[in-house]
Design a protein around this motif. Structure first.
Motif, PDB file in Angstrom:
ATOM      1  N   GLN A  39       0.851  -1.189   0.000  1.00  0.00           N
ATOM      2  CA  GLN A  39       0.000   0.000   0.000  1.00  0.00           C
ATOM      3  C   GLN A  39       0.895   1.250   0.000  1.00  0.00           C
ATOM      4  O   GLN A  39       1.079   1.896   1.017  1.00  0.00           O
ATOM      5  N   VAL A  42      -0.538   5.894   0.023  1.00  0.00           N
ATOM      6  CA  VAL A  42      -1.103   6.575   1.196  1.00  0.00           C
ATOM      7  C   VAL A  42      -0.540   7.991   1.298  1.00  0.00           C
ATOM      8  O   VAL A  42       0.515   8.301   0.743  1.00  0.00           O
ATOM      9  N   ARG A  43      -1.242   8.842   2.033  1.00  0.00           N
ATOM     10  CA  ARG A  43      -0.762  10.200   2.271  1.00  0.00           C
ATOM     11  C   ARG A  43       0.321  10.137   3.340  1.00  0.00           C
ATOM     12  O   ARG A  43       0.094   9.647   4.441  1.00  0.00           O
ATOM     13  N   VAL A  70       0.181   4.439  10.492  1.00  0.00           N
ATOM     14  CA  VAL A  70      -0.586   5.672  10.625  1.00  0.00           C
ATOM     15  C   VAL A  70       0.016   6.494  11.757  1.00  0.00           C
ATOM     16  O   VAL A  70       0.185   6.006  12.875  1.00  0.00           O
ATOM     17  N   TYR A  73      -4.448  11.459  12.363  1.00  0.00           N
ATOM     18  CA  TYR A  73      -5.581  11.701  11.479  1.00  0.00           C
ATOM     19  C   TYR A  73      -5.794  13.199  11.354  1.00  0.00           C
ATOM     20  O   TYR A  73      -5.762  13.920  12.358  1.00  0.00           O
ATOM     21  N   GLU A  74      -5.957  13.680  10.125  1.00  0.00           N
ATOM     22  CA  GLU A  74      -6.257  15.083   9.843  1.00  0.00           C
ATOM     23  C   GLU A  74      -7.485  15.126   8.957  1.00  0.00           C
ATOM     24  O   GLU A  74      -7.484  14.527   7.875  1.00  0.00           O
ATOM     25  N   ASP A  75      -8.499  15.836   9.397  1.00  0.00           N
ATOM     26  CA  ASP A  75      -9.726  15.967   8.602  1.00  0.00           C
ATOM     27  C   ASP A  75     -10.250  14.608   8.141  1.00  0.00           C
ATOM     28  O   ASP A  75     -10.559  14.408   6.971  1.00  0.00           O
ATOM     29  N   GLU A  76     -10.291  13.675   9.069  1.00  0.00           N
ATOM     30  CA  GLU A  76     -10.791  12.319   8.822  1.00  0.00           C
ATOM     31  C   GLU A  76      -9.972  11.550   7.780  1.00  0.00           C
ATOM     32  O   GLU A  76     -10.425  10.559   7.228  1.00  0.00           O
ATOM     33  N   GLU A  77      -8.744  11.999   7.522  1.00  0.00           N
ATOM     34  CA  GLU A  77      -7.857  11.295   6.602  1.00  0.00           C
ATOM     35  C   GLU A  77      -6.615  10.868   7.374  1.00  0.00           C
ATOM     36  O   GLU A  77      -6.079  11.636   8.171  1.00  0.00           O
ATOM     37  N   SER A  78      -6.153   9.649   7.142  1.00  0.00           N
ATOM     38  CA  SER A  78      -4.975   9.164   7.859  1.00  0.00           C
ATOM     39  C   SER A  78      -3.698   9.693   7.209  1.00  0.00           C
ATOM     40  O   SER A  78      -3.578   9.732   5.984  1.00  0.00           O
ATOM     41  N   ILE A  79      -2.751  10.099   8.069  1.00  0.00           N
ATOM     42  CA  ILE A  79      -1.429  10.539   7.631  1.00  0.00           C
ATOM     43  C   ILE A  79      -0.455   9.452   8.064  1.00  0.00           C
ATOM     44  O   ILE A  79      -0.381   9.095   9.242  1.00  0.00           O
ATOM     45  N   HIS A  80       0.285   8.931   7.109  1.00  0.00           N
ATOM     46  CA  HIS A  80       1.170   7.797   7.363  1.00  0.00           C
ATOM     47  C   HIS A  80       2.627   8.230   7.447  1.00  0.00           C
ATOM     48  O   HIS A  80       3.014   9.245   6.891  1.00  0.00           O
TER      49      HIS A  80
END
Length: 176
Positions: A39, A42-43, A70, A73-80
């Motif tokens: 994967q 991812v961001r 992970v 989480y920022e704005d319901e988006e996961s930062i990896h």
């Protein structure tokens, strides 16, 4: 032909699932089997070069799932964060990896779950079905087994395993 072979000696199954391949760095002589999930799309936090980095002569068993850990989480988006796997490392069949780092000469047997942001240092043996909790650090030369809260155990691993794991990784690469 069921495999893609690269000029650097990597052998990648056409049945593997690799997302974000431009963010994944695979060194030479690695084998990625059927149904392996990488994967890489991812961001990622910061300006990392690669989301997943895999050392030389690694073997990813059928159905292994490799996802960068992970961080938040920022704005319901996961930062990896990035995930690094050292050389001569074997990830067993159907194992799930969300670690920040796995060292060199590590054998993760089948059905293991390496928790988010865990770290496994060099020359470790992770026994079949083991669950490593999130953020846990496994010291070098450890034999790890079990499930936390039930039968989790870390024992010392003999120095001879360093060469044994490297030999097994080389054999798996040669034999496919």
């Amino acid at each position: 032909m069921d495999w893609i072979e690269t000029t650097s000696g990597n052998r990648i199954s056409k049945k593997s699932k690799i997302f974000g391949s431009n963010s994944i760095l695979i060194n030479g002589n690695c084998t990625i089997n059927d149904e392996v999930l990488l994967q890489g799309d991812v961001r990622i936090a910061g300006k990392q070069q690669a989301t997943i980095q895999i050392g030389k002569c690694c073997y990813l068993g059928t159905g292994a799932k490799i996802t960068p850990p992970v961080l938040k989480y920022e704005d319901e988006e996961s930062i990896h964060g990035p995930l690094s796997i050292g050389g001569y490392t074997i990830i067993g069949k159907n194992s799930v990896v969300r670690s920040a780092n796995i060292g060199s000469r590590v054998l993760v047997e089948s059905g293991c779950d390496l928790g988010n942001l865990s770290i496994v240092y060099d020359c470790c043996l992770i026994r079949s079905g083991t669950i490593i909790p999130p953020k846990m650090v496994i010291p070098p030369f450890s034999d790890v087994s079990g499930v936390p809260g039930i039968d989790f155990c870390i024992k010392d691993l003999s120095n001879s395993y360093k060469k044994l794991i490297e030999i097994e990784a080389r054999e798996l690469q040669a034999l496919g």
